[in-house]
Design a protein around this motif. Structure first.
Motif, short mmCIF file in Angstrom:
data_model
loop_
_atom_site.label_atom_id
_atom_site.label_comp_id
_atom_site.label_asym_id
_atom_site.label_seq_id
_atom_site.Cartn_x
_atom_site.Cartn_y
_atom_site.Cartn_z
N HIS A 198 0.86 -1.18 0.00
CA HIS A 198 0.00 0.00 0.00
C HIS A 198 0.90 1.23 0.00
O HIS A 198 1.96 1.22 0.60
N ILE A 199 0.47 2.27 -0.67
CA ILE A 199 1.20 3.53 -0.63
C ILE A 199 0.66 4.28 0.59
O ILE A 199 -0.53 4.54 0.69
N GLN A 200 1.57 4.57 1.53
CA GLN A 200 1.17 5.19 2.79
C GLN A 200 1.81 6.56 2.95
O GLN A 200 2.70 6.94 2.19
N CYS A 201 1.35 7.30 3.95
CA CYS A 201 1.85 8.66 4.18
C CYS A 201 3.37 8.71 4.29
O CYS A 201 4.01 9.61 3.74
N GLU A 202 3.95 7.78 5.00
CA GLU A 202 5.40 7.82 5.22
C GLU A 202 6.22 7.51 3.97
O GLU A 202 7.44 7.63 3.98
N ASP A 203 5.57 7.15 2.87
CA ASP A 203 6.28 6.88 1.62
C ASP A 203 6.65 8.16 0.87
O ASP A 203 7.38 8.11 -0.12
N GLY A 204 6.14 9.30 1.32
CA GLY A 204 6.50 10.57 0.70
C GLY A 204 5.89 10.78 -0.68
O GLY A 204 6.49 11.42 -1.54
N CYS A 205 4.70 10.25 -0.90
CA CYS A 205 4.05 10.41 -2.20
C CYS A 205 3.13 11.62 -2.26
O CYS A 205 2.45 11.84 -3.26
N ASP A 206 3.11 12.40 -1.20
CA ASP A 206 2.34 13.64 -1.18
C ASP A 206 3.10 14.70 -1.97
O ASP A 206 4.28 14.54 -2.26
N PRO A 207 2.45 15.81 -2.35
CA PRO A 207 3.13 16.82 -3.16
C PRO A 207 4.45 17.32 -2.56
O PRO A 207 5.44 17.45 -3.27
N GLN A 208 4.46 17.60 -1.25
CA GLN A 208 5.70 18.07 -0.62
C GLN A 208 6.78 17.00 -0.64
O GLN A 208 7.94 17.28 -0.92
N GLY A 209 6.40 15.76 -0.33
CA GLY A 209 7.36 14.65 -0.35
C GLY A 209 7.96 14.43 -1.72
O GLY A 209 9.15 14.17 -1.86
N LEU A 210 7.14 14.53 -2.75
CA LEU A 210 7.64 14.36 -4.11
C LEU A 210 8.59 15.49 -4.49
O LEU A 210 9.60 15.27 -5.16
N ARG A 211 8.27 16.70 -4.05
CA ARG A 211 9.13 17.85 -4.35
C ARG A 211 10.48 17.73 -3.64
O ARG A 211 11.51 18.02 -4.21
N ASP A 212 10.46 17.27 -2.38
CA ASP A 212 11.69 17.17 -1.60
C ASP A 212 12.58 16.02 -2.06
O ASP A 212 13.78 16.18 -2.24
N ASN A 213 12.00 14.84 -2.20
CA ASN A 213 12.77 13.65 -2.59
C ASN A 213 11.79 12.57 -3.03
O ASN A 213 11.16 11.93 -2.19
N SER A 214 11.68 12.37 -4.32
CA SER A 214 10.69 11.43 -4.86
C SER A 214 11.14 9.97 -4.78
O SER A 214 10.35 9.08 -5.03
N GLN A 215 12.40 9.71 -4.39
CA GLN A 215 12.92 8.35 -4.43
C GLN A 215 12.17 7.37 -3.53
O GLN A 215 11.93 6.24 -3.90
N SER A 216 11.79 7.81 -2.34
CA SER A 216 11.07 6.92 -1.42
C SER A 216 9.72 6.50 -2.01
O SER A 216 9.35 5.33 -1.99
N CYS A 217 9.02 7.45 -2.57
CA CYS A 217 7.73 7.17 -3.19
C CYS A 217 7.90 6.26 -4.40
O CYS A 217 7.17 5.28 -4.56
N LEU A 218 8.86 6.58 -5.25
CA LEU A 218 9.09 5.78 -6.45
C LEU A 218 9.52 4.36 -6.09
O LEU A 218 9.15 3.41 -6.77
N GLN A 219 10.27 4.23 -5.01
CA GLN A 219 10.67 2.90 -4.56
C GLN A 219 9.44 2.10 -4.13
O GLN A 219 9.30 0.93 -4.48
N ARG A 220 8.53 2.72 -3.40
CA ARG A 220 7.32 2.03 -2.95
C ARG A 220 6.47 1.61 -4.16
O ARG A 220 5.96 0.50 -4.21
N ILE A 221 6.34 2.49 -5.13
CA ILE A 221 5.58 2.15 -6.33
C ILE A 221 6.25 1.00 -7.07
O ILE A 221 5.60 0.05 -7.50
#
Length: 195
Positions: A76-99
């Motif tokens: 599941h993509i969760q809050c701590e994965d950084g997939c929110d707009p601010q998280g993507l702007r700061d560092n998208s790697q965590s979100c992309l890794q989860r995806i």
């Protein structure tokens, strides 16, 4: 016949984009957001065509029965994965890794015996097209020489035919939810983070 041609065209398009743009996510850079957006939207369409909504149906269970091992650890993509707009702007790697982890997980499930013998697995069937599109998006996110952290993989044991009938809709519903969130992430990235 037209379906297999469309499938071949899709694979050719994926390979062309992949080789001409290079692999999209080298460390410290951004993916090809627009291409990821297109593929994730295609995944959403295919996920719904592979398992159209039929209303809520509770599957029978025995008293005390636990969730089956194949679908209780779905990503599941969760809050701590950084997939929110601010998280993507700061560092998208965590979100992309989860995806990426989710894509690998579902790719393995769709290639497992759970979907063996399914009529929609024909070369131009929706599950086969869904599997190919998952692979294409996963490859777009995977970089040469870059390995994401330990992949979350389904614990698969051989399934019985009666189990497959129960597992397929659960897996496809979970995949629908996952790719819907991923598509929103890539749509935001394409709109705000593309060069």
């Amino acid at each position: 016949m037209l379906g297999s041609r469309a499938m071949m065209l899709l694979l050719l398009l994926l390979l062309t984009c992949w080789t001409t743009q290079g692999r999209a996510v080298p460390k410290g850079s951004s993916p090809a957001w627009a291409r990821c957006q297109q593929l994730s939207q295609r995944l959403c369409t295919l996920a719904w065509s592979a398992h159209p909504p039929t209303g809520h149906v509770d599957l029978p269970r025995e008293v005390g029965e636990e969730e089956d091992e194949t679908t209780n650890d779905v990503p599941h993509i969760q809050c701590e994965d950084g997939c929110d707009p601010q998280g993507l702007r700061d560092n998208s790697q965590s979100c992309l890794q989860r995806i990426h982890q989710g894509l690998v997980f579902y790719e393995k499930l769709l290639g497992s015996d759970i979907f063996t013998g399914e009529p929609s697995l024909l070369p131009d069937g929706p599950v086969s097209q869904l599997h190919a599109s998952l692979l294409g998006l996963r490859q777009l996110l995977q970089t040469e020489g870059h390995h994401w952290a330990a992949e979350q993989t389904p614990s698969l044991s051989p399934s019985q035919p009666w189990q497959r009938l129960l597992l397929r809709p659960k897996i496809l519903r979970s995949l629908q939810a996952f790719v819907a969130v991923a598509a929103r992430v890539f749509a935001h990235g394409a709109a705000t983070l593309s060069p």
